[in-house]
Design a protein around this motif. Structure first.
Motif, PDB file in Angstrom:
ATOM      1  N   LYS A 115       1.220  -1.516  -0.079  1.00 46.00           N
ATOM      2  CA  LYS A 115      -0.260   0.081  -0.289  1.00 46.00           C
ATOM      3  C   LYS A 115       0.879   1.201  -0.367  1.00 46.00           C
ATOM      4  CE  LYS A 115      -4.096  -1.874   1.921  1.00 46.00           C
ATOM      5  NZ  LYS A 115      -5.104  -2.504   3.344  1.00 46.00           N
ATOM      6  N   ASP A 116       2.159   1.033   1.116  1.00 46.45           N
ATOM      7  CA  ASP A 116       3.085   1.998   0.905  1.00 46.45           C
ATOM      8  C   ASP A 116       3.264   2.658  -0.485  1.00 46.45           C
ATOM      9  OD1 ASP A 116       2.649   2.016   3.068  1.00 46.45           O
ATOM     10  OD2 ASP A 116       4.515   1.980   3.604  1.00 46.45           O
ATOM     11  N   ILE A 117       4.143   1.243  -1.265  1.00 45.23           N
ATOM     12  CA  ILE A 117       4.851   1.301  -2.909  1.00 45.23           C
ATOM     13  C   ILE A 117       3.655   1.653  -3.603  1.00 45.23           C
ATOM     14  CG2 ILE A 117       5.270   0.141  -4.687  1.00 45.23           C
ATOM     15  CD1 ILE A 117       6.719  -1.795  -2.392  1.00 45.23           C
ATOM     16  N   ILE A 118       1.925   1.763  -3.536  1.00 45.54           N
ATOM     17  CA  ILE A 118       1.405   1.758  -4.439  1.00 45.54           C
ATOM     18  C   ILE A 118       0.681   3.735  -4.144  1.00 45.54           C
ATOM     19  CG2 ILE A 118      -1.374   1.368  -4.620  1.00 45.54           C
ATOM     20  CD1 ILE A 118      -0.989  -0.432  -4.476  1.00 45.54           C
ATOM     21  N   ALA A 119       0.803   4.337  -3.108  1.00 44.02           N
ATOM     22  CA  ALA A 119       1.033   5.812  -2.857  1.00 44.02           C
ATOM     23  C   ALA A 119       2.073   6.489  -3.521  1.00 44.02           C
ATOM     24  CB  ALA A 119       1.057   5.906  -1.471  1.00 44.02           C
ATOM     25  N   LEU A 120       3.089   5.860  -4.063  1.00 40.93           N
ATOM     26  CA  LEU A 120       4.183   6.173  -4.738  1.00 40.93           C
ATOM     27  C   LEU A 120       3.945   6.665  -5.803  1.00 40.93           C
ATOM     28  CD1 LEU A 120       6.551   5.025  -3.096  1.00 40.93           C
ATOM     29  CD2 LEU A 120       6.125   7.237  -2.591  1.00 40.93           C
ATOM     30  N   GLY A 121       2.632   6.237  -6.649  1.00 42.94           N
ATOM     31  CA  GLY A 121       2.075   6.928  -7.746  1.00 42.94           C
ATOM     32  C   GLY A 121       2.465   5.800  -8.817  1.00 42.94           C
ATOM     33  N   PHE A 122       2.117   4.495  -8.873  1.00 46.92           N
ATOM     34  CA  PHE A 122       2.660   3.598 -10.072  1.00 46.92           C
ATOM     35  C   PHE A 122       1.277   3.144 -11.070  1.00 46.92           C
ATOM     36  CE2 PHE A 122       6.032   2.530  -7.360  1.00 46.92           C
ATOM     37  CZ  PHE A 122       7.083   2.866  -8.070  1.00 46.92           C
ATOM     38  N   ASP A 123       1.001   3.228 -12.085  1.00 45.54           N
ATOM     39  CA  ASP A 123       0.340   3.175 -12.909  1.00 45.54           C
ATOM     40  C   ASP A 123      -0.169   1.763 -13.098  1.00 45.54           C
ATOM     41  OD1 ASP A 123      -1.511   3.041 -14.847  1.00 45.54           O
ATOM     42  OD2 ASP A 123       0.175   3.954 -16.226  1.00 45.54           O
ATOM     43  N   PRO A 124      -1.256   1.666 -12.365  1.00 50.23           N
ATOM     44  CA  PRO A 124      -1.525  -0.006 -12.550  1.00 50.23           C
ATOM     45  C   PRO A 124      -2.167  -1.268 -13.788  1.00 50.23           C
ATOM     46  CG  PRO A 124      -3.871   2.095 -12.319  1.00 50.23           C
ATOM     47  CD  PRO A 124      -2.763   2.359 -11.820  1.00 50.23           C
ATOM     48  N   LYS A 125      -2.145   0.304 -14.676  1.00 50.92           N
ATOM     49  CA  LYS A 125      -1.515  -0.641 -16.166  1.00 50.92           C
ATOM     50  C   LYS A 125      -0.593  -1.296 -16.713  1.00 50.92           C
ATOM     51  CE  LYS A 125      -5.282   1.730 -18.366  1.00 50.92           C
ATOM     52  NZ  LYS A 125      -5.606   3.234 -17.453  1.00 50.92           N
ATOM     53  N   LYS A 126       0.040  -0.806 -15.774  1.00 52.55           N
ATOM     54  CA  LYS A 126       1.899  -1.628 -16.225  1.00 52.55           C
ATOM     55  C   LYS A 126       2.508  -2.190 -15.004  1.00 52.55           C
ATOM     56  CE  LYS A 126       3.323   3.184 -18.005  1.00 52.55           C
ATOM     57  NZ  LYS A 126       2.368   3.417 -18.883  1.00 52.55           N
ATOM     58  N   THR A 127       1.794  -1.756 -13.982  1.00 50.88           N
ATOM     59  CA  THR A 127       2.306  -2.525 -12.502  1.00 50.88           C
ATOM     60  C   THR A 127       2.313  -3.426 -12.097  1.00 50.88           C
ATOM     61  OG1 THR A 127       2.786   0.049 -12.487  1.00 50.88           O
ATOM     62  CG2 THR A 127       3.567  -1.321 -10.435  1.00 50.88           C
ATOM     63  N   PHE A 128       2.582  -4.738 -11.866  1.00 51.21           N
ATOM     64  CA  PHE A 128       2.587  -5.770 -11.332  1.00 51.21           C
ATOM     65  C   PHE A 128       2.736  -6.275  -9.865  1.00 51.21           C
ATOM     66  CE2 PHE A 128       2.283 -10.721 -10.812  1.00 51.21           C
ATOM     67  CZ  PHE A 128       1.762 -11.158  -9.858  1.00 51.21           C
ATOM     68  N   ILE A 129       2.764  -6.178  -8.643  1.00 51.87           N
ATOM     69  CA  ILE A 129       3.057  -6.340  -7.346  1.00 51.87           C
ATOM     70  C   ILE A 129       2.543  -7.816  -6.812  1.00 51.87           C
ATOM     71  CG2 ILE A 129       3.422  -5.228  -5.426  1.00 51.87           C
ATOM     72  CD1 ILE A 129       2.392  -3.088  -6.225  1.00 51.87           C
ATOM     73  N   TYR A 130       3.757  -8.256  -6.371  1.00 52.82           N
ATOM     74  CA  TYR A 130       3.660  -9.609  -5.657  1.00 52.82           C
ATOM     75  C   TYR A 130       3.910  -9.869  -4.234  1.00 52.82           C
ATOM     76  CZ  TYR A 130       7.672 -11.292  -8.390  1.00 52.82           C
ATOM     77  OH  TYR A 130       8.886 -11.413  -8.418  1.00 52.82           O
ATOM     78  N   THR A 131       3.806 -10.308  -3.527  1.00 53.47           N
ATOM     79  CA  THR A 131       4.462 -11.141  -2.621  1.00 53.47           C
ATOM     80  C   THR A 131       4.426 -12.669  -2.947  1.00 53.47           C
ATOM     81  OG1 THR A 131       3.177 -12.499  -1.076  1.00 53.47           O
ATOM     82  CG2 THR A 131       2.394 -10.132  -0.854  1.00 53.47           C
TER      83      THR A 131
END
Ligand code: TRP
Length: 523
Positions: free
Chosen positions: A177-193
């Protein structure tokens, strides 16, 4: 070999400091500390020396000029000010982008605590800017597994309260959630654990990569000992293959292979994806992983181009140069969850000053911005080059006092952290889940590539050329002849023997780590 007592990592730099023995600087994924002199004083991290020891290249004016020429955009302040200061094959990624139009960005974070601090945001701020400029896909790996295994290893195998697998997964979600708040574009970003995503082609790549790294090589690169748990020993393979686009077929419109679905097309990994090159922006302590990665890219069943790196310095601890901000020492760091008054108090009370003893002396002799923590933070977060330069000049001449530098720094950090907190409050579980859904990413890359039909382009962007593999035509280019494959194999065996020989040498005593660093040096 590492001593039997070594658990998980080389002797922590603090241990060396306790003994007040002079010790050289120690930088690896598990330790970051400057040299300790004969009086027990920690010196600033010597980045020129690190360039030598690691065998990486300095980032030069020519790289910045080339970046601006290829992208038509000014270089990010972190690059202009050489806070990103070194690289491997950065030129090659620029060439690829210019010619074929696309590549993949990969970075990550070890979720060791719930809240991120200012230093953690640095590689992400830079990565976001690269994603915006290049318009390319980005993957962000959260290594809940690494941090669990490391913590347990550090605690002599004991699992402490609040440090179970579940806890690290929770830290990962909070950090995402912190990382998303830095502004990455959801269309071209994949985040996973790792705990949630690993499987399918990613795991096949991992298994193959694990088969390419011997115990001796892992010991050589990370200082693991006989009592390091085997999970941590093998972990590095995951961080390495996370750089391969072929580990994420879904993101490029290809099927992955996970039970209970049966997809005969996905029963083999997609060779086309192995042609997409990757750039990793990260802090330089992660370089030992990627040195191991680069040496093995061409030995995979589907060889990948050598991964390119752009490497940053560490954000200095409040206490001054020689250490980095650390989440486990609240007074060393400014957290992204700190209130405006906490930021103010931490800077005023704890930020190391490059000013003089007395007002009279400061006016007469001037201060030293290079070691001044408030000025250093401004160099990371203040966008305006002209203002930064004038602050430095006024400080040096004695016109500006420490208190004034600190209050300029406090204002800038309050603005950055405050804006962050507003965006962070919007990041619900639902928003987070959207970034974490394996799905085809949308990106366009370079609008005017000079050689658009080449393989890397075919495998990237949003085009129908991707279907080539399904009709059996793609993946043929770049295949080696039988003779070439054999030559590669022989060379690889030779290289492996050499690395092992270096790694089994007795571990150097404190003060002689240079030799160790050289042993594991990449090309
Ligand atoms: N090991 C890193 C850490 O502890 C996390 C990580 C995984 C990472 N993959 C990465 C960092 C790629 C930078 C680039 O923080």
């Amino acid at each position: 070999m590492a001593s039997e007592q070594a658990v998980g990592a080389p002797p922590a730099a603090e241990e060396l400091q306790d003994k007040k023995k002079p010790a050289v600087q120690q930088i690896d994924p598990y330790n970051v500390a400057g040299e300790v002199d004969e009086h027990g004083q920690i010196k600033a991290i010597d980045y020129d020396r690190l360039i030598q020891d690691f065998g990486v290249q300095p980032l030069t004016d020519a790289h910045l000029a080339r970046f601006e020429q290829v992208t038509g955009k000014p270089a990010h302040r972190l690059m202009r000010r050489r806070l990103f200061f070194s690289h491997r094959d950065f030129d090659r990624i620029l060439d690829t982008y210019e010619q074929y139009g696309t590549f993949m960005l990969y970075t990550g974070r070890g979720p060791s605590s719930g809240s991120m601090h200012l230093g953690h945001t640095v590689p992400f701020l830079f990565t976001k800017e690269l994603q915006d400029i290049f318009d390319v896909p980005l993957v962000i790996m959260l290594t809940d597994d690494e941090k669990y295994l490391y913590t347990r290893s550090k605690n002599d195998g004991v699992q402490k309260k609040g440090a179970a697998v579940e806890d690290f997964l929770q830290f990962a979600h909070d950090n995402i959630k912190d990382i998303i708040a830095l502004g990455f574009d959801p269309k071209k970003t994949f985040i996973y654990t790792d705990y949630e995503y690993l499987g399918g082609h990613f795991y096949w790549n991992t298994s193959e990569f694990e088969s390419l790294v011997t115990l001796n090589q892992a010991q050589g690169a990370f200082g693991f000992g006989g009592s390091t748990n085997i999970g941590l020993i093998a972990y590095g393979a995951k961080q390495c293959v996370a750089a391969f686009p072929s580990s994420y077929p879904d993101l490029f419109g290809y099927p992955d292979y996970r039970a209970p679905d049966y997809n005969s097309q996905a029963k083999r990994r997609h060779a086309t994806l192995s042609k997409i090159p990757t750039l990793i922006p990260c802090a330089i302590d992660q370089e030992p992983y990627f040195r191991i990665l680069r040496d093995r890219c061409d030995r995979m069943t589907d060889p990948h181009p050598k991964t390119c790196l752009i490497l940053s310095k560490f954000l200095t601890a409040l206490q001054g140069p020689g250490g980095k901000m650390s989440a486990s020492d609240a007074n060393s760091a400014i957290f992204m969850s700190d209130t405006p008054s906490q930021i103010k108090n931490k800077i005023n009370r704890h930020a190391f000053s490059g000013g003089r003893e007395s007002l009279e002396e400061h006016r007469r002799l001037g201060g030293n911005p290079d070691v001044d923590v408030a000025y250093t933070y401004l160099s990371y977060f203040l966008e305006d080059d002209a203002e930064l330069e004038s602050l430095g000049a006024k400080y040096k001449s004695g016109e500006m006092l420490t208190g004034e530098m600190k209050s300029r720094c406090i204002a800038e950090l309050q603005k950055f952290v405050g804006g962050f907190q507003e965006r962070r409050a919007q990041v619900t579980d639902e928003v987070m889940r959207e970034y974490m859904r394996p799905r085809r990413l949308e990106y366009a890359g370079n609008p005017t590539p000079t050689r658009p039909a080449a393989p890397a382009q075919e495998a990237g962007a949003s085009n129908g050329a991707l279907d080539g593999e399904k009709t059996g035509t793609a993946g043929k280019e770049g295949r080696l002849t039988k003779g070439e494959r054999k030559a590669l194999k022989v060379a690889a065996k030779k290289e492996e023997k050499k690395e092992e020989k270096l790694a089994v040498r007795p571990k150097p005593a404190a003060g002689d780590e240079k030799a160790a660093a050289e042993d594991s040096k990449g090309e």
